[in-house]
Scaffold this active site. Structure first.
Site, mmCIF file in Angstrom:
data_model
loop_
_atom_site.group_PDB
_atom_site.id
_atom_site.type_symbol
_atom_site.label_atom_id
_atom_site.label_comp_id
_atom_site.label_asym_id
_atom_site.label_seq_id
_atom_site.Cartn_x
_atom_site.Cartn_y
_atom_site.Cartn_z
ATOM 1 C CB SER A 143 -0.941 -0.045 1.207
ATOM 2 O OG SER A 143 -1.961 0.891 1.077
ATOM 3 C CG HIS A 181 -5.703 -2.152 -0.095
ATOM 4 N ND1 HIS A 181 -4.745 -2.119 -1.088
ATOM 5 C CD2 HIS A 181 -5.195 -1.436 0.947
ATOM 6 C CE1 HIS A 181 -3.703 -1.399 -0.678
ATOM 7 N NE2 HIS A 181 -3.951 -0.986 0.555
ATOM 8 C CG ASP A 182 -6.926 -4.294 5.103
ATOM 9 O OD1 ASP A 182 -6.098 -3.444 4.733
ATOM 10 O OD2 ASP A 182 -7.700 -4.107 6.064
ATOM 11 C CG ASP A 222 -6.189 -3.694 -3.750
ATOM 12 O OD1 ASP A 222 -7.000 -2.776 -3.507
ATOM 13 O OD2 ASP A 222 -4.974 -3.597 -3.543
ATOM 14 N NE ARG A 261 -8.835 2.238 10.749
ATOM 15 C CZ ARG A 261 -7.811 1.612 10.196
ATOM 16 N NH1 ARG A 261 -7.131 2.190 9.231
ATOM 17 N NH2 ARG A 261 -7.450 0.415 10.627
#
Length: 367
Positions: free
Chosen positions: A149, A348-349, A315, A219
Protein backbone atom coordinates in the site's frame (compact mmCIF):
# COMPACT_ATOMS: atom_id res chain seq x y z
CA UNK A 1 7.76 -21.18 15.42
CA UNK A 2 9.24 -18.40 17.54
CA UNK A 3 8.08 -14.86 17.00
CA UNK A 4 10.49 -12.04 16.32
CA UNK A 5 11.58 -9.98 19.25
CA UNK A 6 12.48 -6.37 18.77
CA UNK A 7 16.23 -5.98 18.95
CA UNK A 8 16.10 -2.23 19.07
CA UNK A 9 13.41 0.34 19.68
CA UNK A 10 14.93 3.71 19.17
CA UNK A 11 15.04 6.89 17.20
CA UNK A 12 17.61 8.92 15.32
CA UNK A 13 17.85 12.68 15.08
CA UNK A 14 19.02 13.52 11.58
CA UNK A 15 22.30 15.41 11.45
CA UNK A 16 21.23 17.78 8.67
CA UNK A 17 17.99 19.62 7.89
CA UNK A 18 15.62 17.61 5.71
CA UNK A 19 14.84 19.32 2.41
CA UNK A 20 11.23 18.85 1.34
CA UNK A 21 9.52 18.78 -2.05
CA UNK A 22 7.55 21.87 -0.97
CA UNK A 23 10.78 23.87 -0.94
CA UNK A 24 10.79 24.10 2.83
CA UNK A 25 13.10 22.23 5.14
CA UNK A 26 12.70 20.65 8.54
CA UNK A 27 15.30 21.04 11.26
CA UNK A 28 16.09 18.49 13.95
CA UNK A 29 14.05 15.71 12.33
CA UNK A 30 13.65 12.61 14.46
CA UNK A 31 12.94 9.18 12.92
CA UNK A 32 11.63 6.44 15.23
CA UNK A 33 12.31 2.85 14.24
CA UNK A 34 12.35 -0.81 15.26
CA UNK A 35 14.84 -3.44 14.16
CA UNK A 36 14.65 -7.24 14.23
CA UNK A 37 17.55 -9.66 13.68
CA UNK A 38 21.29 -9.00 13.67
CA UNK A 39 23.04 -6.73 11.17
CA UNK A 40 25.96 -8.46 9.40
CA UNK A 41 29.42 -6.98 9.74
CA UNK A 42 29.27 -5.73 6.14
CA UNK A 43 25.69 -4.41 6.65
CA UNK A 44 24.64 -6.35 3.58
CA UNK A 45 21.63 -8.14 5.04
CA UNK A 46 19.45 -5.12 5.87
CA UNK A 47 15.85 -5.02 4.66
CA UNK A 48 13.77 -1.88 5.02
CA UNK A 49 10.05 -2.51 5.49
CA UNK A 50 7.85 0.51 4.78
CA UNK A 51 4.52 0.74 6.57
CA UNK A 52 1.10 1.63 5.19
CA UNK A 53 -0.91 4.78 5.89
CA UNK A 54 -2.10 3.95 9.38
CA UNK A 55 0.74 1.60 10.27
CA UNK A 56 3.91 2.33 12.18
CA UNK A 57 7.29 0.86 13.04
CA UNK A 58 5.84 -1.88 15.28
CA UNK A 59 5.53 -4.53 12.59
CA UNK A 60 6.51 -7.61 14.61
CA UNK A 61 6.26 -6.73 18.30
CA UNK A 62 3.27 -5.86 20.50
CA UNK A 63 2.05 -2.34 19.85
CA UNK A 64 2.95 -0.12 22.83
CA UNK A 65 -0.46 1.60 22.85
CA UNK A 66 -2.92 -1.12 21.88
CA UNK A 67 -1.00 -4.19 23.09
CA UNK A 68 -2.02 -5.94 19.87
CA UNK A 69 0.48 -7.98 17.79
CA UNK A 70 2.58 -6.14 15.24
CA UNK A 71 0.90 -5.52 11.90
CA UNK A 72 3.17 -8.01 10.03
CA UNK A 73 4.06 -10.34 12.87
CA UNK A 74 3.15 -13.42 10.83
CA UNK A 75 5.71 -12.39 8.15
CA UNK A 76 8.66 -11.39 10.35
CA UNK A 77 10.56 -13.84 12.55
CA UNK A 78 12.90 -16.84 12.52
CA UNK A 79 12.15 -18.99 9.48
CA UNK A 80 9.40 -16.70 8.27
CA UNK A 81 9.40 -14.91 4.89
CA UNK A 82 11.28 -12.00 6.44
CA UNK A 83 13.64 -14.34 8.25
CA UNK A 84 15.28 -12.69 11.24
CA UNK A 85 17.84 -15.51 11.38
CA UNK A 86 19.19 -14.17 8.07
CA UNK A 87 18.11 -10.57 7.76
CA UNK A 88 18.28 -7.37 9.74
CA UNK A 89 14.78 -5.96 9.42
CA UNK A 90 14.27 -2.21 9.86
CA UNK A 91 10.92 -0.46 10.01
CA UNK A 92 10.67 3.26 10.69
CA UNK A 93 7.74 5.49 11.43
CA UNK A 94 7.29 7.94 8.52
CA UNK A 95 7.83 11.64 9.09
CA UNK A 96 4.44 13.23 9.59
CA UNK A 97 3.49 10.21 11.71
CA UNK A 98 2.56 10.06 15.35
CA UNK A 99 4.64 7.22 16.78
CA UNK A 100 7.87 9.03 17.55
CA UNK A 101 8.94 10.48 14.22
CA UNK A 102 8.71 14.22 13.67
CA UNK A 103 5.16 15.16 12.74
CA UNK A 104 2.44 17.71 13.41
CA UNK A 105 2.19 16.65 17.06
CA UNK A 106 5.91 17.28 17.60
CA UNK A 107 7.17 20.52 19.05
CA UNK A 108 8.12 23.24 16.60
CA UNK A 109 11.20 25.43 17.28
CA UNK A 110 9.01 27.73 19.45
CA UNK A 111 8.33 24.82 21.82
CA UNK A 112 4.67 24.52 20.84
CA UNK A 113 3.24 21.64 18.75
CA UNK A 114 3.54 22.16 15.02
CA UNK A 115 -0.15 21.47 14.36
CA UNK A 116 -1.12 22.80 10.94
CA UNK A 117 2.09 24.84 10.80
CA UNK A 118 3.86 21.57 9.95
CA UNK A 119 4.94 21.66 6.29
CA UNK A 120 3.12 19.49 3.78
CA UNK A 121 5.20 16.39 3.10
CA UNK A 122 5.36 13.89 0.24
CA UNK A 123 6.16 10.23 -0.13
CA UNK A 124 9.58 11.25 -1.47
CA UNK A 125 10.17 13.32 1.67
CA UNK A 126 9.40 10.25 3.79
CA UNK A 127 11.96 8.28 1.79
CA UNK A 128 14.56 11.04 2.12
CA UNK A 129 14.22 10.77 5.89
CA UNK A 130 14.61 6.98 5.67
CA UNK A 131 17.76 7.32 3.59
CA UNK A 132 19.23 9.75 6.13
CA UNK A 133 18.33 7.23 8.84
CA UNK A 134 20.16 4.47 6.94
CA UNK A 135 23.17 6.76 6.51
CA UNK A 136 23.26 7.23 10.26
CA UNK A 137 23.10 3.45 10.69
CA UNK A 138 26.03 2.95 8.30
CA UNK A 139 23.90 1.06 5.76
CA UNK A 140 24.76 2.06 2.20
CA UNK A 141 22.81 -0.55 0.28
CA UNK A 142 19.80 -2.58 1.30
CA UNK A 143 19.33 -6.24 0.51
CA UNK A 144 15.75 -5.19 -0.20
CA UNK A 145 13.06 -2.62 0.38
CA UNK A 146 9.60 -4.05 0.96
CA UNK A 147 6.25 -2.33 1.31
CA UNK A 148 2.52 -2.74 0.86
CA UNK A 149 0.00 0.00 0.00
CA UNK A 150 1.60 3.33 1.00
CA UNK A 151 4.65 1.26 1.92
CA UNK A 152 4.79 0.13 -1.71
CA UNK A 153 4.75 3.77 -2.82
CA UNK A 154 7.79 4.37 -0.61
CA UNK A 155 9.54 1.31 -2.04
CA UNK A 156 8.96 2.53 -5.61
CA UNK A 157 9.99 6.07 -4.69
CA UNK A 158 13.20 4.75 -3.14
CA UNK A 159 13.99 2.81 -6.33
CA UNK A 160 13.28 5.85 -8.50
CA UNK A 161 15.07 8.48 -6.46
CA UNK A 162 17.86 6.46 -4.85
CA UNK A 163 18.55 3.76 -7.47
CA UNK A 164 21.76 2.54 -5.85
CA UNK A 165 20.33 2.00 -2.37
CA UNK A 166 18.41 -1.28 -2.77
CA UNK A 167 19.22 -4.53 -4.59
CA UNK A 168 15.60 -5.73 -4.54
CA UNK A 169 12.28 -3.88 -4.52
CA UNK A 170 9.11 -5.66 -3.48
CA UNK A 171 5.99 -3.54 -4.05
CA UNK A 172 2.70 -5.08 -2.88
CA UNK A 173 -0.87 -3.88 -3.46
CA UNK A 174 0.24 -0.42 -4.46
CA UNK A 175 0.24 2.17 -7.22
CA UNK A 176 2.53 4.64 -8.96
CA UNK A 177 -0.02 7.42 -8.46
CA UNK A 178 -3.24 8.02 -6.61
CA UNK A 179 -6.42 7.88 -8.67
CA UNK A 180 -9.17 10.50 -8.51
CA UNK A 181 -11.32 7.98 -6.63
CA UNK A 182 -8.67 7.51 -3.95
CA UNK A 183 -8.16 11.25 -3.60
CA UNK A 184 -11.92 11.62 -3.26
CA UNK A 185 -12.14 9.10 -0.42
CA UNK A 186 -9.28 10.79 1.39
CA UNK A 187 -10.93 14.17 1.00
CA UNK A 188 -14.07 12.82 2.66
CA UNK A 189 -11.93 11.75 5.61
CA UNK A 190 -10.08 15.04 5.84
CA UNK A 191 -13.30 17.03 5.71
CA UNK A 192 -14.78 14.86 8.47
CA UNK A 193 -11.81 15.72 10.71
CA UNK A 194 -11.81 19.42 9.89
CA UNK A 195 -15.58 19.68 10.35
CA UNK A 196 -15.28 18.35 13.92
CA UNK A 197 -15.47 21.43 16.21
CA UNK A 198 -12.87 19.79 18.47
CA UNK A 199 -10.32 20.00 15.65
CA UNK A 200 -9.90 23.72 16.42
CA UNK A 201 -8.00 24.48 13.25
CA UNK A 202 -5.55 21.74 14.16
CA UNK A 203 -4.56 23.42 17.44
CA UNK A 204 -6.21 20.80 19.66
CA UNK A 205 -3.04 19.40 21.37
CA UNK A 206 -3.07 20.51 24.99
CA UNK A 207 -6.68 21.74 24.82
CA UNK A 208 -8.18 18.67 26.42
CA UNK A 209 -10.29 18.12 23.31
CA UNK A 210 -9.45 16.21 20.12
CA UNK A 211 -11.43 15.61 16.92
CA UNK A 212 -12.08 11.96 17.73
CA UNK A 213 -15.50 11.92 16.08
CA UNK A 214 -14.16 13.28 12.82
CA UNK A 215 -11.14 10.97 12.87
CA UNK A 216 -13.39 7.98 13.54
CA UNK A 217 -15.57 8.83 10.54
CA UNK A 218 -12.45 9.25 8.39
CA UNK A 219 -11.26 5.83 9.46
CA UNK A 220 -14.66 4.27 8.78
CA UNK A 221 -14.78 5.67 5.24
CA UNK A 222 -11.22 4.56 4.50
CA UNK A 223 -11.72 1.13 6.03
CA UNK A 224 -14.46 0.35 3.53
CA UNK A 225 -11.90 0.76 0.74
CA UNK A 226 -9.57 -1.75 2.40
CA UNK A 227 -12.13 -4.56 2.13
CA UNK A 228 -13.92 -6.30 -0.72
CA UNK A 229 -17.65 -6.49 -1.29
CA UNK A 230 -17.49 -10.29 -1.26
CA UNK A 231 -15.49 -10.25 1.98
CA UNK A 232 -17.92 -7.86 3.65
CA UNK A 233 -20.90 -9.90 2.51
CA UNK A 234 -19.36 -13.15 3.73
CA UNK A 235 -18.38 -11.66 7.08
CA UNK A 236 -21.49 -9.60 7.84
CA UNK A 237 -24.15 -9.97 5.17
CA UNK A 238 -27.26 -8.13 6.39
CA UNK A 239 -27.14 -9.75 9.83
CA UNK A 240 -28.36 -7.66 12.76
CA UNK A 241 -26.14 -6.79 15.72
CA UNK A 242 -27.31 -8.09 19.12
CA UNK A 243 -31.01 -7.83 18.26
CA UNK A 244 -33.78 -9.84 16.68
CA UNK A 245 -35.45 -7.02 14.76
CA UNK A 246 -34.65 -3.64 13.25
CA UNK A 247 -34.91 -0.72 15.67
CA UNK A 248 -36.40 1.68 13.14
CA UNK A 249 -33.86 4.22 14.38
CA UNK A 250 -30.25 5.10 13.69
CA UNK A 251 -28.45 2.88 16.13
CA UNK A 252 -26.05 0.30 14.72
CA UNK A 253 -28.68 -2.24 13.70
CA UNK A 254 -26.45 -4.15 11.29
CA UNK A 255 -23.27 -6.00 12.20
CA UNK A 256 -21.33 -4.15 9.53
CA UNK A 257 -22.31 -0.83 11.11
CA UNK A 258 -21.14 -1.97 14.52
CA UNK A 259 -17.88 -3.23 13.02
CA UNK A 260 -17.15 0.08 11.31
CA UNK A 261 -17.96 2.06 14.46
CA UNK A 262 -15.54 -0.13 16.42
CA UNK A 263 -12.85 0.35 13.79
CA UNK A 264 -13.36 4.12 13.87
CA UNK A 265 -13.37 4.53 17.64
CA UNK A 266 -10.41 2.20 18.30
CA UNK A 267 -8.38 4.09 15.71
CA UNK A 268 -8.63 7.31 17.73
CA UNK A 269 -6.78 5.62 20.60
CA UNK A 270 -3.59 5.23 18.59
CA UNK A 271 -3.56 7.81 15.81
CA UNK A 272 -3.34 11.58 15.61
CA UNK A 273 -5.90 13.43 13.49
CA UNK A 274 -3.43 15.97 12.11
CA UNK A 275 -1.06 13.15 11.12
CA UNK A 276 -3.96 11.59 9.23
CA UNK A 277 -4.43 14.85 7.31
CA UNK A 278 -0.75 15.11 6.39
CA UNK A 279 -0.18 11.48 5.46
CA UNK A 280 -3.30 11.18 3.31
CA UNK A 281 -2.20 14.38 1.55
CA UNK A 282 1.21 12.83 0.88
CA UNK A 283 -0.38 9.80 -0.77
CA UNK A 284 -2.71 12.00 -2.83
CA UNK A 285 0.25 14.01 -4.13
CA UNK A 286 2.13 10.84 -5.08
CA UNK A 287 2.64 10.62 -8.83
CA UNK A 288 5.92 8.93 -9.68
CA UNK A 289 5.65 9.71 -13.41
CA UNK A 290 5.01 13.40 -12.74
CA UNK A 291 8.15 13.53 -10.60
CA UNK A 292 10.17 12.27 -13.58
CA UNK A 293 8.95 14.32 -16.50
CA UNK A 294 5.60 12.61 -17.05
CA UNK A 295 6.78 9.18 -18.23
CA UNK A 296 6.70 6.46 -15.61
CA UNK A 297 9.46 4.41 -17.28
CA UNK A 298 11.82 7.35 -16.84
CA UNK A 299 11.39 7.03 -13.08
CA UNK A 300 13.17 3.70 -13.24
CA UNK A 301 15.87 4.58 -15.80
CA UNK A 302 19.23 3.52 -14.46
CA UNK A 303 17.88 1.34 -11.69
CA UNK A 304 20.05 -1.64 -10.80
CA UNK A 305 17.43 -3.33 -8.65
CA UNK A 306 15.35 -6.43 -9.26
CA UNK A 307 11.64 -5.81 -8.82
CA UNK A 308 8.70 -7.91 -7.77
CA UNK A 309 5.20 -6.44 -8.04
CA UNK A 310 2.25 -8.16 -6.35
CA UNK A 311 -1.45 -7.39 -6.65
CA UNK A 312 -4.64 -9.01 -5.37
CA UNK A 313 -7.65 -9.80 -7.52
CA UNK A 314 -10.14 -8.33 -5.01
CA UNK A 315 -8.24 -5.08 -4.36
CA UNK A 316 -10.34 -2.21 -5.71
CA UNK A 317 -8.29 0.47 -3.93
CA UNK A 318 -5.20 -0.31 -6.01
CA UNK A 319 -6.48 -2.75 -8.63
CA UNK A 320 -4.25 -5.07 -10.65
CA UNK A 321 -4.31 -2.72 -13.65
CA UNK A 322 -2.29 -0.21 -11.63
CA UNK A 323 0.32 -2.85 -10.82
CA UNK A 324 0.47 -3.81 -14.49
CA UNK A 325 1.20 -0.17 -15.35
CA UNK A 326 4.20 -0.30 -13.00
CA UNK A 327 5.39 -3.54 -14.57
CA UNK A 328 5.03 -2.13 -18.10
CA UNK A 329 7.09 0.89 -17.08
CA UNK A 330 9.78 -1.35 -15.60
CA UNK A 331 9.78 -3.40 -18.81
CA UNK A 332 10.20 -0.20 -20.83
CA UNK A 333 13.14 0.72 -18.61
CA UNK A 334 14.66 -2.76 -19.16
CA UNK A 335 14.52 -3.46 -15.43
CA UNK A 336 14.26 -7.09 -14.27
CA UNK A 337 10.77 -7.54 -12.86
CA UNK A 338 8.44 -10.35 -11.90
CA UNK A 339 4.74 -9.86 -11.41
CA UNK A 340 2.02 -11.92 -9.81
CA UNK A 341 -1.66 -11.33 -9.19
CA UNK A 342 -2.77 -13.36 -6.19
CA UNK A 343 -6.28 -14.50 -5.50
CA UNK A 344 -7.53 -13.65 -2.01
CA UNK A 345 -10.96 -12.70 -0.68
CA UNK A 346 -9.91 -9.86 1.61
CA UNK A 347 -9.62 -6.92 -0.79
CA UNK A 348 -6.81 -4.40 -0.35
CA UNK A 349 -6.03 -5.65 3.17
CA UNK A 350 -5.01 -9.04 1.73
CA UNK A 351 -1.36 -8.08 2.10
CA UNK A 352 -1.86 -7.85 5.87
CA UNK A 353 -3.82 -11.07 6.28
CA UNK A 354 -3.14 -14.78 6.03
CA UNK A 355 -2.43 -15.38 2.35
CA UNK A 356 0.12 -18.24 2.14
CA UNK A 357 0.81 -17.55 -1.54
CA UNK A 358 2.09 -14.09 -0.59
CA UNK A 359 4.40 -15.64 1.99
CA UNK A 360 5.89 -17.89 -0.69
CA UNK A 361 6.40 -14.97 -3.08
CA UNK A 362 8.15 -12.88 -0.43
CA UNK A 363 10.39 -15.73 0.70
CA UNK A 364 11.35 -16.67 -2.85
CA UNK A 365 12.06 -13.13 -3.95
CA UNK A 366 14.27 -12.31 -0.98
CA UNK A 367 16.27 -15.56 -1.12
Amino acid sequence: MAAASALTSSSIELAAPLKLDSGQQLENVRVAYQTYGELDADAGNAILVCHALTGDQHLANPHPITGKPGWWERIVGPGRPLDTDRFHIICSNVIGGCMGSTGPASDAPDGQPWGMRFPVITIRDMVRAQMAMLDAMGIDRLHAVVGGSMGGMQALSLAANFPDRAARVLAIATTARHSAQNIAYHEVGRQAIMADPDWQGGAYPGSGRAPDKGLAVARMAAHITYLSEAGLTEKFGRRLQDREAKSFGFDADFQVESYLRYQGLSFTDRFDANSYLYITRATDYFDLAEEHGGRLADAFAGTKARFCVVSFDTDWLYPTAESRAIVHALNAAAAPVSFVELSAPYGHDSFLLDVPALDRVIKGFLA
